[in-house]
Motif scaffolding. Structure first.
Motif, PDB file in Angstrom:
ATOM      1  N   ARG A  40      19.943 -23.750  31.924  1.00 11.63           N
ATOM      2  CA  ARG A  40      20.756 -23.190  30.841  1.00 11.63           C
ATOM      3  C   ARG A  40      19.892 -22.523  29.778  1.00 11.63           C
ATOM      4  N   ALA A  41      18.840 -23.233  29.376  1.00  8.82           N
ATOM      5  CA  ALA A  41      18.032 -22.747  28.258  1.00  8.82           C
ATOM      6  C   ALA A  41      17.296 -21.463  28.617  1.00  8.82           C
ATOM      7  N   ALA A  49      24.004 -22.305  37.760  1.00 13.22           N
ATOM      8  CA  ALA A  49      23.639 -23.113  38.921  1.00 13.22           C
ATOM      9  C   ALA A  49      23.674 -22.292  40.208  1.00 13.22           C
ATOM     10  N   THR A  50      24.643 -21.390  40.321  1.00 14.62           N
ATOM     11  CA  THR A  50      24.733 -20.553  41.516  1.00 14.62           C
ATOM     12  C   THR A  50      23.556 -19.582  41.581  1.00 14.62           C
ATOM     13  N   ALA A  51      23.199 -18.997  40.435  1.00 12.88           N
ATOM     14  CA  ALA A  51      22.066 -18.069  40.415  1.00 12.88           C
ATOM     15  C   ALA A  51      20.755 -18.782  40.721  1.00 12.88           C
ATOM     16  N   PHE A  52      20.608 -20.026  40.258  1.00 10.98           N
ATOM     17  CA  PHE A  52      19.373 -20.770  40.516  1.00 10.98           C
ATOM     18  C   PHE A  52      19.246 -21.198  41.973  1.00 10.98           C
ATOM     19  N   THR A  53      20.321 -21.111  42.727  1.00 11.58           N
ATOM     20  CA  THR A  53      20.269 -21.385  44.165  1.00 11.58           C
ATOM     21  C   THR A  53      20.712 -20.149  44.944  1.00 11.58           C
ATOM     22  N   SER A  54      20.442 -18.971  44.388  1.00 17.27           N
ATOM     23  CA  SER A  54      20.955 -17.726  44.971  1.00 17.27           C
ATOM     24  C   SER A  54      20.506 -17.538  46.406  1.00 17.27           C
ATOM     25  N   GLU A  55      19.275 -17.963  46.730  1.00 14.55           N
ATOM     26  CA  GLU A  55      18.774 -17.751  48.087  1.00 14.55           C
ATOM     27  C   GLU A  55      19.544 -18.581  49.111  1.00 14.55           C
ATOM     28  N   ARG A  56      20.175 -19.662  48.674  1.00  9.27           N
ATOM     29  CA  ARG A  56      20.951 -20.476  49.607  1.00  9.27           C
ATOM     30  C   ARG A  56      22.342 -19.893  49.847  1.00  9.27           C
ATOM     31  N   HIS A  57      22.848 -19.168  48.875  1.00  7.79           N
ATOM     32  CA  HIS A  57      24.190 -18.593  49.000  1.00  7.79           C
ATOM     33  C   HIS A  57      24.182 -17.222  49.671  1.00  7.79           C
ATOM     34  N   LEU A  58      23.012 -16.615  49.765  1.00 11.31           N
ATOM     35  CA  LEU A  58      22.913 -15.278  50.347  1.00 11.31           C
ATOM     36  C   LEU A  58      23.393 -15.261  51.799  1.00 11.31           C
ATOM     37  N   ARG A  59      24.136 -14.228  52.147  1.00 14.79           N
ATOM     38  CA  ARG A  59      24.501 -13.972  53.539  1.00 14.79           C
ATOM     39  C   ARG A  59      24.278 -12.494  53.818  1.00 14.79           C
ATOM     40  N   ILE A  60      23.710 -12.194  54.969  1.00 10.24           N
ATOM     41  CA  ILE A  60      23.438 -10.820  55.381  1.00 10.24           C
ATOM     42  C   ILE A  60      24.218 -10.573  56.665  1.00 10.24           C
ATOM     43  N   VAL A  71       7.667 -13.397  45.764  1.00 11.24           N
ATOM     44  CA  VAL A  71       8.621 -14.498  45.546  1.00 11.24           C
ATOM     45  C   VAL A  71       8.029 -15.537  44.621  1.00 11.24           C
ATOM     46  N   LEU A  72       8.851 -16.079  43.791  1.00 12.81           N
ATOM     47  CA  LEU A  72      10.266 -15.818  43.544  1.00 12.81           C
ATOM     48  C   LEU A  72      10.462 -15.551  42.050  1.00 12.81           C
ATOM     49  N   ALA A  73       9.561 -16.116  41.244  1.00 13.98           N
ATOM     50  CA  ALA A  73       9.754 -16.029  39.799  1.00 13.98           C
ATOM     51  C   ALA A  73       9.662 -14.603  39.282  1.00 13.98           C
ATOM     52  N   GLY A  74       8.616 -13.879  39.674  1.00 11.20           N
ATOM     53  CA  GLY A  74       8.463 -12.502  39.217  1.00 11.20           C
ATOM     54  C   GLY A  74       9.628 -11.621  39.601  1.00 11.20           C
ATOM     55  N   PRO A  75      10.045 -11.641  40.878  1.00 14.93           N
ATOM     56  CA  PRO A  75      11.212 -10.848  41.257  1.00 14.93           C
ATOM     57  C   PRO A  75      12.499 -11.228  40.529  1.00 14.93           C
ATOM     58  N   VAL A  76      12.675 -12.516  40.178  1.00 17.83           N
ATOM     59  CA  VAL A  76      13.844 -12.905  39.386  1.00 17.83           C
ATOM     60  C   VAL A  76      13.777 -12.247  38.014  1.00 17.83           C
ATOM     61  N   ALA A  77      12.572 -12.214  37.421  1.00 15.77           N
ATOM     62  CA  ALA A  77      12.414 -11.585  36.103  1.00 15.77           C
ATOM     63  C   ALA A  77      12.742 -10.102  36.167  1.00 15.77           C
ATOM     64  N   ALA A 106      17.055 -27.176  43.042  1.00 14.22           N
ATOM     65  CA  ALA A 106      16.863 -25.728  43.135  1.00 14.22           C
ATOM     66  C   ALA A 106      15.380 -25.464  42.941  1.00 14.22           C
ATOM     67  N   GLN A 107      14.945 -24.269  43.301  1.00 18.41           N
ATOM     68  CA  GLN A 107      13.571 -23.883  42.981  1.00 18.41           C
ATOM     69  C   GLN A 107      13.551 -23.488  41.501  1.00 18.41           C
ATOM     70  N   ALA A 108      13.740 -24.528  40.692  1.00 13.76           N
ATOM     71  CA  ALA A 108      14.002 -24.319  39.266  1.00 13.76           C
ATOM     72  C   ALA A 108      12.774 -23.827  38.508  1.00 13.76           C
ATOM     73  N   LEU A 109      11.577 -24.168  38.973  1.00 13.92           N
ATOM     74  CA  LEU A 109      10.383 -23.663  38.304  1.00 13.92           C
ATOM     75  C   LEU A 109      10.296 -22.155  38.491  1.00 13.92           C
ATOM     76  N   ASP A 110      10.596 -21.686  39.693  1.00 12.01           N
ATOM     77  CA  ASP A 110      10.610 -20.246  39.969  1.00 12.01           C
ATOM     78  C   ASP A 110      11.678 -19.536  39.147  1.00 12.01           C
TER      79      ASP A 110
END
Length: 432
Positions: free
Chosen positions: A47-48, A75-86, A207-213, A336-340
């Motif tokens: 959140r912060a 919460a969904t964005a922090f686990t975005s890689e798990r929700h992705l479907r191609i 991956v993953l922190a830089g690309p999220v930024a 989640a990969q919360a640090l990233d």
């Protein structure tokens, strides 16, 4: 949700970013509770970090807000890689050799998603076949630190599992604990660089922190151009998850023509974001007057591990987070990969704040963050649930009682019961 904790975390990050404390009042929190459950306050971190990214965005845009932070969206964005479907297919988030393994004296965590890291891991272990069984057997014959040392020496990625106390005593753990959450430096007195048109962001991250930024900066209207080496593109599923809103190109910076193209891009850029290990890009002259450069790394710039590669899962293993979130039988992981993700949103906020200050005061700016420092903030600075805050003691007929405070509270209302429990059946059967 604990709004006191939420606000405290947001205020702490906004202060680290040098923001006006009064602006925190523009943030509102909502959404379902109980998401990203963990022993550590992961949801508070999520959140912060999202809150300060939004706050930095409205500050730079000159908008009044409010900044709305919805727990469900976070919460969904922090686990975005798990929700992705191609085309209906779920992504591959971890390769078979990226996992915890039993060593002779404990556990070790490897990361082998990229082909060159897999090759280095197998070379260090002397198992060319690369089957899960052969890797397990080779690691089982060595201590965890022996595996860590050998694999890193070969250019791969492996980290011995450590308890929080072991990490606190480790030289890199002491370096991280003694460093600020992030650093923001003004390098010179370059004049302000006003620009008409979208912000130009040159993205040299993995991956993953830089690309999220940089994905966040693209969301906010920046023209983000990601550059990868021609022979080492981003993993396809990671690209699909983190490169929304961006354009991507391949340049070999060791080829003169590609280097000239890159230099021209950098000359016209407002922001450069790098996510390679410290020192990896030092041979290139990346300094430009008035540029905002943001560097993200796994372990930070200093200490014996300052030049090492790393990923979220490895930082969790080394810093004791995997022990805190695990069981007596095996290590665990954050939900989640919360640090990233958290470091990514914090990096986006730091870039936006640096741009706001640069446009006003000038100066070339440098921002530095690391996954290990974000992990330290999660484990030390954020207030986890502590029942002691909600307990009190009182004396009465039964002796000294330690008991929970009442959860029903309002302005002007009672803060505790008017009397402690008495001896069973000892009161007269009359009304007071």
């Amino acid at each position: 949700m604990d709004h006191h904790t939420v606000r405290t975390g947001t205020e702490s990050l906004w202060s680290a970013l040098g923001g006006d404390p009064a602006l925190v009042d523009r943030v509102s929190f909502t959404g379902p509770s109980g998401l990203l459950p963990a022993r550590l306050p992961v949801m508070d971190l999520a959140r912060a970090t999202v809150a300060v990214a939004g706050l930095a965005a409205v500050e730079r845009a000159g908008l009044p807000g409010p900044v709305r932070v919805d727990d469900g969206a976070v919460a969904t964005a922090f686990t975005s890689e798990r929700h992705l479907r191609i085309d209906g297919r779920a992504p591959v988030n971890f390769a078979p050799l990226s996992r915890f393994w039993r060593a002779a004296d404990g556990w070790v965590r490897t990361h082998a998603n990229y082909p060159h890291h897999r090759t280095a891991l197998l070379a260090a272990l002397g198992v060319p076949s690369g089957t899960v069984e052969s890797v397990a057997a080779a690691i089982g014959e060595r201590t965890a630190v022996e595996v860590e040392t050998a694999v890193y020496g070969a250019g791969g990625l492996a980290v011995a599992l450590r308890t929080p106390g072991e990490w606190a005593a480790h030289p890199q753990g002491r370096e991280v604990a003694g460093s600020p959450l992030l650093t923001r430096e003004r390098l010179d007195e370059a004049p302000p660089r006003p620009r008409s048109g979208p912000l130009r962001v040159l993205d040299l991250t993995r991956v993953l922190a830089g690309p999220v930024a940089t994905r966040t900066l693209a969301l906010l209207g920046a023209d983000v151009l990601r550059i990868d080496p021609p022979g080492n593109p981003e993993l396809p599923d990671q690209h699909a998850d983190t490169d929304a809103g961006k354009r991507t190109a391949a340049l070999d910076l060791d080829r003169p023509s590609d280097r000239r193209t890159f230099d021209e891009l950098l000359d016209a850029a407002d922001v450069l974001v790098t996510g390679y290990r410290p020192g990896a890009l030092d041979r290139f002259d990346l300094h430009r007057p008035g540029l905002v450069t943001a560097r993200i790394s796994a372990w930070g710039d200093g200490g014996p591990w300052g030049g090492r590669r790393g990923f979220d899962s490895l930082v969790q293993a080394a810093t004791g987070i995997a022990v805190v979130e695990g069981s007596a039988q095996e290590p665990g992981a954050l939900p989640a990969q919360a640090l990233d993700h958290g470091t990514g949103y914090l990096l986006a906020a730091a870039v936006l704040r640096s741009l706001t200050e640069r446009d006003r005061d000038g100066g070339t700016r440098l921002v530095r963050l690391s996954l290990a420092r974000t992990g330290h903030w999660l484990t030390h600075a954020l207030p986890a649930y502590d029942p002691e805050r909600y307990l009190t003691e009182s004396d009465g007929p039964l002796g000294r009682l330690r008991h929970a405070l009442p959860p029903v509270a309002y302005e002007g209302g009672p803060t505790d019961w008017s009397r402690p429990p008495g001896l069973p059946g000892a009161d007269a059967p009359v009304w007071l």
